[in-house]
Design an enzyme around this catalytic site. Structure first.
Site, short mmCIF file in Angstrom:
data_model
loop_
_atom_site.label_atom_id
_atom_site.label_comp_id
_atom_site.label_asym_id
_atom_site.label_seq_id
_atom_site.Cartn_x
_atom_site.Cartn_y
_atom_site.Cartn_z
N ARG A 1 0.83 -1.20 0.00
CA ARG A 1 0.00 0.00 0.00
C ARG A 1 0.87 1.25 0.00
O ARG A 1 2.01 1.24 0.47
CB ARG A 1 -0.91 0.02 1.23
N LYS B 1 -1.74 0.25 7.33
CA LYS B 1 -3.15 0.08 7.65
C LYS B 1 -3.34 -0.91 8.79
O LYS B 1 -4.17 -0.72 9.67
CB LYS B 1 -3.92 -0.38 6.42
N HIS C 1 -3.50 1.92 -5.92
CA HIS C 1 -4.29 0.72 -5.69
C HIS C 1 -4.45 -0.12 -6.95
O HIS C 1 -4.63 -1.33 -6.88
CB HIS C 1 -5.65 1.08 -5.09
N ARG D 1 -1.55 -2.37 -6.92
CA ARG D 1 -1.77 -3.42 -5.92
C ARG D 1 -2.77 -4.45 -6.45
O ARG D 1 -2.58 -5.66 -6.31
CB ARG D 1 -2.25 -2.77 -4.63
N HIS E 1 -4.25 -8.51 4.30
CA HIS E 1 -5.67 -8.45 4.62
C HIS E 1 -5.92 -9.12 5.96
O HIS E 1 -5.32 -10.14 6.27
CB HIS E 1 -6.50 -9.17 3.55
N TYR F 1 -10.64 -10.18 -5.15
CA TYR F 1 -9.75 -10.56 -6.24
C TYR F 1 -10.12 -11.84 -6.99
O TYR F 1 -9.63 -12.05 -8.09
CB TYR F 1 -8.32 -10.69 -5.71
#
Length: 366
Positions: free
Chosen positions: A202, A236, A306, A309, A332, A342
């Site tokens: 990120r 994050k 993003h 990513r 995640h 995804y």
């Protein structure tokens, strides 16, 4: 109204308060922000909630009510107010107007408001948040993992949550990636792109990297959560993870340090400014966003951090990676997030699989 950043002596990171039109602190929001901070919410989350509540309090001013006076209908109208280009309350148009906020954005703002009201109800300042939710129960023939811990409880769902249209994630081709890398003016910029594309890292994690996080001898990047970074870039997740990268990417990092990085002013941050009054200081979000705007202008390729990513994750899934491995690599919290985001099929995916089917069928018939 205005969101004001403040620094507290005991905190290494800034907090945010809401000021009314006369620049007085909105006390109840300040208490709520303190609650979020005390319960370990990330600084970026607190910042976002502050701006979401600013919108809500602007709406309350327009309808002439205090937070504890609102009704179910008021919250419903707020959803419409967020989407209305005119910003007017209780105005209905025969011809639908184009919304200024997407369903996803509205849902994020509403979630912040619902959290605020849950806090008020716990303080005894508001009653009736149950009207904001509906309870659902799993089908009788379905049992989720650890269902025995919640089998007597329904799941609360926000009634005001808008249905979001499922969109296929935008990804880039290998040729587009090469074009973007060629368009970069420095090794630093190439390294930023490669970390996002090859590592799926990120933007906040990239900008927060320290040299100690780069393990050159083992081709690894450590993603470490820190309470505060000078450039206000944050990881994050609070979970530390390790991302394996290629020798080529690590060679790019080494070349960047040798040929471009000024060790005398750079300190321990990997990515620093090359020029201007901020020379030697860590790069901030807006600098990277400016980089992507310049690349888009030069190449006509729409690119965001993003998207890079997403491209990395999609390539892993298409190459046969199990979702659990992709989850761990991307950081995640839940594997379901990885699957929902995804594990998708584009038209090209479907066409490719159908061609494989035809080839197998033809080989059998020969």
């Amino acid at each position: 109204m205005k969101v004001q950043k403040i620094y507290v002596e005991s905190k290494p990171y800034p907090l945010y308060i809401l000021l009314d039109d006369e620049y007085r602190i909105v006390d109840i929001v300040m208490k709520y922000i303190k609650f979020l901070d005390n319960t370990g919410k990330a600084p970026n989350t607190i910042k976002a909630y502050s701006y979401h509540l600013k919108l809500y309090f602007e709406y309350l001013k327009q309808i002439g009510k205090e937070p504890e006076q609102v009704s179910f209908e008021d919250i419903s109208n707020f959803v419409g107010w967020l989407r209305s280009p005119t910003g007017q309350v209780n105005v209905y148009h025969i011809i639908p107007l184009e919304a200024i906020r997407t369903e996803t954005t509205v849902n994020v703002i509403i979630n912040a408001v619902m959290s605020f009201y849950d806090y008020l109800e716990r303080l005894g300042m508001f009653e009736g948040t149950s009207a904001f939710y509906k309870e659902t129960r799993s089908p009788k023939n379905f049992k989720s993992f650890l269902h025995h811990t919640t089998k007597h409880k329904g799941q609360k769902i926000n009634i005001f949550k808008l249905k979001v249209k499922k969109k296929l994630i935008k990804v880039l081709s290998q040729e587009q990636i090469k074009t973007l890398l060629i368009a970069c003016n420095s090794r630093r910029d190439k390294l930023i792109l490669m970390l996002m594309y090859e590592g799926g890292i990120r933007i906040g994690e990239v900008l927060g990297l320290r040299h100690e996080d780069v393990v050159t001898w083992d081709n690894q990047i450590k993603i470490v959560h820190r309470d505060y970074n000078v450039n206000e870039a944050f990881a994050k997740s609070k979970r530390e993870r390790v991302v394996d990268v290629s020798k080529e990417l690590m060679r790019l990092y080494t070349d960047y340090i040798i040929y471009e990085y000024d060790e005398e002013v750079g300190g321990d941050y990997v990515f620093i400014n090359f020029r201007g009054p901020n020379y030697g200081k860590p790069l901030r979000y807006h600098s990277v966003l400016d980089l992507f705007m310049r690349l888009e202008k030069k190449t006509d390729i729409v690119v965001t951090p993003h998207i890079l990513r997403h491209t990395h994750a999609t390539e892993l899934i298409r190459s046969g990676w199990d979702a659990a491995y992709v989850q761990k690599r991307l950081g995640h919290a839940n594997v379901q997030t990885t699957i929902n985001t995804y594990v998708h099929l584009s038209n090209d995916d479907m066409k490719g699989k159908y061609k494989e089917y035809l080839q197998r069928r033809d080989s059998i018939n020969e």
